[in-house]
Design an enzyme around this catalytic site. Structure first.
Site, short mmCIF file in Angstrom:
data_model
loop_
_atom_site.label_atom_id
_atom_site.label_comp_id
_atom_site.label_asym_id
_atom_site.label_seq_id
_atom_site.Cartn_x
_atom_site.Cartn_y
_atom_site.Cartn_z
N LYS A 69 -12.59 -8.36 -4.99
CA LYS A 69 -12.44 -7.60 -3.75
C LYS A 69 -12.05 -6.15 -4.04
O LYS A 69 -12.54 -5.22 -3.40
CB LYS A 69 -11.38 -8.26 -2.87
CG LYS A 69 -11.14 -7.59 -1.54
CD LYS A 69 -10.04 -8.30 -0.76
CE LYS A 69 -9.79 -7.65 0.58
NZ LYS A 69 -8.64 -8.25 1.29
N ASP B 165 0.82 -1.21 0.00
CA ASP B 165 0.00 0.00 0.00
C ASP B 165 0.86 1.26 0.00
O ASP B 165 0.50 2.27 -0.62
CB ASP B 165 -0.88 0.05 1.25
CG ASP B 165 -1.67 -1.23 1.50
OD1 ASP B 165 -1.33 -2.27 0.92
OD2 ASP B 165 -2.60 -1.20 2.31
N GLU C 64 -7.79 -10.43 -3.81
CA GLU C 64 -7.50 -11.55 -2.91
C GLU C 64 -8.68 -12.51 -2.76
O GLU C 64 -8.59 -13.48 -2.00
CB GLU C 64 -7.07 -11.01 -1.54
CG GLU C 64 -5.72 -10.31 -1.61
CD GLU C 64 -5.36 -9.56 -0.34
OE1 GLU C 64 -4.18 -9.26 -0.15
OE2 GLU C 64 -6.28 -9.26 0.45
#
Length: 772
Positions: free
Chosen positions: A600, A358, A488
C-alpha cells in the site's frame, strides 16, 4: 484520476458546474483557520450530491464502536470531530421558486480558491424553470486574523426580471455526521437568542458536553448602499432564521453580508459563551466585511512570506505545492497544544478528524522549517500530555511497568481505532513519536526538551518495546510477532523489518538521551527515575535486545524482507496489473489483497527514509528497485517517501513522477477518494518532496546539508526555512545556488559535501556546483 481543475500559480479554479464532481470540489475548495473549518458547500439550498461539513477544532463525540463481535482491549468508541452548526446558510426564493443548482440551468459557473489572500469566490448564472435568470457572486473566508470568525458576502443580480426576493439567513444546528454509526445526532440545544440583525445558537454535545455558540450578524445592501429592513424571525431548538423580503429590480445588485463567530467552551467558560460571542460579533460588525477581508489578506501575506515555495516553468507543480501549503496552514496554526492535525483536517469526516502517526512522521518536519519553533514543540507536547493515557492503553493490552503504547487514532489520548489489525498490531506508531522527538531536537537544538518532556516519553516507549519482543530459541534472536507495518495490505505478520528496526533505534536513542540528560541535568534525571521507579537494570535488558534483534533479509536479492515469508507470495509487479483492477482497495476482496505481494505504501522504504545514514547507496538502490515496483501507492503517504528516495538516487523521472502524484493527489483525485476530504497530513509530505527531495536538505551534526536536484521541467525553485534562529532563502537553478541569510548570525552549511559560510544579512552565490 480527474483533471478538471484549471492550472494557475495562485488560484485553484473550476469552470463549469458538474454535479458529479461537486463533492470532490467541496473538499478541494474547503476553508479553515486552525480553529474551525468549512467544506465548500453552497450557501443557497442544494438538493444534489453533497457532504455538508462545518467543524470546530477539538470538539468531538465518542461514537460507539460498531462491530459484530468484541475482543479484550477493544476501544469502546470512535472519536469523531463533529459536523457543527451550518453557519453559511442563505436560502434564496424568487416569488414561489427556490434557488437550487440541482434544479436550475446553470451557466458561467466559476469557483476560485484564492490561496494568496485566503478566500473562496463562486459565481454563476442560474435560469429557473420560470425563465427568470439570476446572477450570483459569493465570497467567503475563515479568518486567520481572528480564528473565531467567518464571513460571507453574497451578491445577487436579477438579470431579466423584477420580482419579490426572499433572503433567509439561518443557523442550522439540526445536523449529523454522514458517518454516524447509528444515524445519531450529536447535539442538544442549550440556548437561542435572535433579533433583526443578530442570531445566537448555543448547542451542547452529548456525552462530552462541549458547548459551541454560533453567532451571526447580517447586513443588507442594494447597489452598495446599506438598507434598513425588517426581518421575519424563525426560532426552533436548533434552528434560527431571519427572512428578508425585498422588491428587487432588474439589474440591481443585492448584497447580503453575513459575519459569523464560532466560540467553543474549550476556550471560554460556558457561562460566558453567549456574551463573549456577542462581543466578538460586535467588534467584527464595527470593522465591517471589507476590513475583515483586508486583515485576512494581510495575515496570509505573512504566512506566505515565510513558507512559500516558488517553482518556475511548471504551473501544475507550482499550483500544487501552494495548495498543499495553504491547506496545512488552514488546518493547524500551533497556537494550542491541545490540538493536533487530523488526516482530513477540516475538509471531511473520514478518519474521524483524529490524530494519527502521520503528524509525527510527516507534519513535524514541515512546521519545524516554516513556522515558529513553538508550533512544532506544541505537537510534541500534545503527545507528552497524553502519556498517562498511552500507559493506560498499554495496560489494557496486558503491558505493565509504565510501558506506553500511544494510540493509532485519538483525540484525547485514548485509543479509538476499531479495527483489531490496526489497534493491536500497528505499533510502529510508537516509534514515529520517538522519531519526532529526535527530529525536533536535532533541527532546533532545543536539548532542554529532552529533560523537561522527551526522556519521560522515550523511557515509556522503550519499556513497551522491551515487553513486546520475545526470545526465539529457533533463531537465537529477539523477534516481534503479530504486527502490522506501515503497509496495511499485510496484517498480523511476524518480524516486520521496519517495526523491528524502529524498535531497536528507539532503544538506542533512549539510552543515548538518558546518558545526555544524566550528564547535563543530573537532578532532573534523578527525579525522573524516582518518579518512574526506574532502575539501571532496565538499560541492560535494552542493550541485549539492541545487540540481538532479528532482521529478515534475503541474501540472494540483497534486500531487507518486509516480513518473514514475504517472498513466499507470488511476485507480480504493479505494471502487470490491469488498470481496471485499481485501486485494489476498491476492486479486490481483503483476502485477495492480504495474499498478494502488493504494498500500500512505503514500509521497508519508510525505514530507509528515516535512517538513510545507516545504509550505503547501493543498499538503498537495491531495496528501492525491489519494493517500488510492487507498491500500488494507495496510501496518500506513499508517493512523497518514494519521491525523496528517488531524488537521493538521482532518478529524476521517478522523483518527479512521485512528486507530482503527491502534490496533485487531491487536486486530480488520483485515488478516487477526494470527495471524502483532503489528505492533509500527506500534504506535508509534498513539502518534504521538494525540500528534502529535490533540494536534498538534511540536518547532520548540527548543520544544514543540501544536495540539490533540479527537475528538467523546472527552470528554478526556491523556498525559505527557519533553522535555529536563522531564516534562509534557498534559490536553485541549473547553474547556481543562492542562499540569502536574513538573520544577524552567520551560518555554515554543506552543499554537495563542501562547507559554505553564509554571512549574516547577505546573499551567497555558489557557482559551478554539480546539479544532477
Amino acid at each position: 484520476m480527474k483533471d478538471y481543475i484549471i492550472k494557475d500559480e495562485w488560484n485553484v479554479i473550476e469552470e463549469g458546474f458538474d454535479p458529479q464532481l461537486n463533492k470532490i470540489s467541496e473538499s478541494i475548495f474547503s476553508l479553515g483557520n486552525g480553529r474551525m473549518g468549512q467544506r465548500a458547500n453552497f450557501e443557497e439550498s442544494y438538493s444534489g450530491p453533497t457532504l455538508s461539513g462545518n467543524y470546530v477544532a477539538g470538539v468531538y463525540y465518542p461514537d460507539k464502536t460498531r462491530v459484530g463481535w468484541w475482543k479484550n482491549g477493544y476501544p469502546e468508541y470512535f472519536a469523531k470531530v463533529l459536523n457543527a452548526t451550518n453557519w453559511i446558510g442563505i436560502k434564496v426564493q424568487i416569488e414561489d421558486e427556490e434557488l437550487d443548482l440541482a434544479k436550475a440551468e446553470v451557466s458561467d459557473f466559476k469557483r476560485v480558491l484564492n490561496m494568496r489572500e485566503g478566500y473562496l469566490q463562486r459565481s454563476f448564472t442560474a435560469t429557473l424553470s420560470s425563465g427568470k435568470r439570476l446572477k450570483v457572486n459569493a465570497l467567503r473566508f475563515c479568518s486567520i486574523a481572528n480564528d473565531e470568525l467567518g464571513a460571507i458576502q453574497y451578491q445577487l443580480e436579477p438579470v431579466n426580471f423584477s420580482a419579490d426576493i426572499k433572503l433567509t439567513a439561518f443557523l442550522d444546528g439540526d445536523v449529523k455526521n454522514e458517518d454516524s454509526n447509528y444515524d445519531e445526532k450529536f447535539w442538544d440545544p442549550v440556548d437561542t437568542d435572535i433579533n433583526n440583525e443578530e442570531a445566537y445558537l448555543t448547542l451542547r454535545t452529548k456525552k462530552t458536553n462541549f458547548e459551541v455558540c454560533t453567532g451571526s450578524f447580517i447586513k443588507l445592501l442594494v447597489n452598495q448602499q446599506p438598507q434598513q429592513f425588517k426581518a421575519s424571525l424563525t426560532q426552533h431548538d436548533k434552528f434560527l432564521a431571519q427572512e428578508i423580503t425585498l422588491n428587487a429590480k432588474e439589474k440591481q445588485c443585492i448584497t447580503l453580508v453575513k459575519i459569523v463567530a464560532n466560540l467553543s467552551s474549550q476556550n471560554h467558560p460556558k457561562s460566558e459563551l453567549l456574551q463573549n460571542a456577542k462581543a466578538v460579533i460586535a467588534q467584527a460588525k464595527t470593522k465591517g466585511f471589507e476590513a475583515l477581508l483586508d486583515a485576512q489578506k494581510q495575515a496570509w501575506a505573512k504566512k506566505w512570506e515565510q513558507s512559500d515555495i516558488i517553482i518556475k516553468g511548471d504551473v501544475a507543480a507550482q499550483q500544487a505545492i501552494r495548495f498543499n501549503i495553504f491547506q496545512l496552514f488552514q488546518t493547524y496554526t500551533g497556537k494550542d497544544d491541545r490540538l493536533n492535525i487530523g488526516p482530513k483536517g477540516f475538509t471531511g469526516e473520514k478518519y474521524g478528524g483524529s490524530t494519527y502517526w502521520d503528524t509525527e512522521a510527516y507534519c513535524v518536519p514541515f512546521y519545524l522549517a516554516t513556522a515558529p519553533q513553538q508550533v512544532s514543540k506544541n505537537l510534541l507536547i500534545y503527545r507528552y500530555k497524553q502519556l498517562g493515557k498511552a500507559i493506560e492503553n498499554a495496560e489494557k493490552l496486558g503491558f505493565s511497568n509504565g510501558a506506553a503504547l500511544f494510540p493509532m487514532v485519538t483525540i484525547n489520548g485514548e485509543e479509538c481505532h476499531n479495527e483489531w489489525e490496526i489497534t493491536f498490531e500497528e505499533i510502529h506508531r510508537n516509534g514515529a513519536i520517538a522519531y519526532a522527538i529526535y527530529n525536533y531536537v536535532r533541527y532546533t537544538g532545543d536539548d532542554s526538551y529532552l529533560a523537561d518532556y522527551g526522556l519521560e516519553v522515550l523511557l515509556a516507549i522503550s519499556r513497551f518495546w522491551k515487553q513486546r519482543v520475545n526470545w526465539s530459541a529457533d533463531k537465537n534472536k529477539f523477534v516481534m510477532l503479530g504486527v502490522t507495518g506501515p503497509n496495511e495490505y499485510e496484517n498480523n505478520v511476524n518480524n516486520n523489518w521496519y517495526t523491528n528496526y524502529l524498535a531497536v533505534w528507539c532503544l538506542k536513542y533512549t539510552l543515548s538521551v538518558a546518558q545526555e540528560v544524566q550528564q547535563k541535568r543530573p537532578e532532573k534525571y534523578a527525579q525522573l527515575l524516582a518518579k518512574l521507579s526506574f532502575s539501571d537494570a532496565e538499560f541492560a535488558d535494552w542493550k541485549n535486545i539492541v545487540e540481538n534483534m532479528y532482521f529478515p533479509f534475503d541474501d540472494e536479492k540483497g534486500v531487507f524482507l518486509q516480513q518473514d515469508g514475504y517472498l513466499d507470495k507470488e511476485q507480480i509487479l504493479v505494471k502487470d496489473l490491469a488498470a481496471s483492477e485499481r485501486p485494489l482497495n476498491q476492486k479486490w476482496s481483503w483476502d485477495r489483497i492480504l495474499r498478494s505481494c502488493f504494498i500500500k505504501q512505503a514500509d521497508v522504504l519508510q525505514g530507509i527514509y528515516f535512517f538513510e545514514d545507516d545504509f550505503d547507496h547501493q543498499t538503498i538502490k537495491r531495496n528501492f528497485d525491489f519494493y517500488e515496483p510492487r507498491t500500488v501507492h494507495e496510501s496518500s503517504l506513499s508517493p512523497c517517501v518514494h519521491s525523496i528516495l528517488a531524488a537521493k538516487l538521482n532518478d529524476e523521472a521517478r522523483a518527479y513522477e512521485f512528486y507530482l502524484r503527491t502534490a496533485r493527489l487531491d487536486l486530480d483525485d488520483y485515488n478516487n477518494d477526494t470527495e471524502d476530504g483532503l489528505h492533509i497530513t500527506s500534504m506535508a509530505g509534498t513539502w518534504m518532496s521538494v525540500v528534502e527531495g529535490f533540494a536534498g536538505m538534511r540536518v547532520r551534526d548540527n548543520q544544514l546539508i543540501f544536495n540539490p536536484f533540479l527537475p528538467s521541467k523546472w527552470e528554478s525553485f526556491s523556498f525559505k526555512i527557519n533553522f535555529r534562529g536563522a531564516t534562509l532563502t534557498i534559490s536553485i537553478n541549473a547553474k547556481q545556488i543562492r542562499i540569502y541569510n536574513a538573520s544577524a548570525q552567520k551560518l555554515s552549511v554543506i552543499i554537495h559535501g563542501q562547507p559554505q559560510e553564509i554571512a549574516a544579512l547577505t546573499e551567497t552565490e555558489i557557482s559551478n556546483v554539480t546539479l544532477v
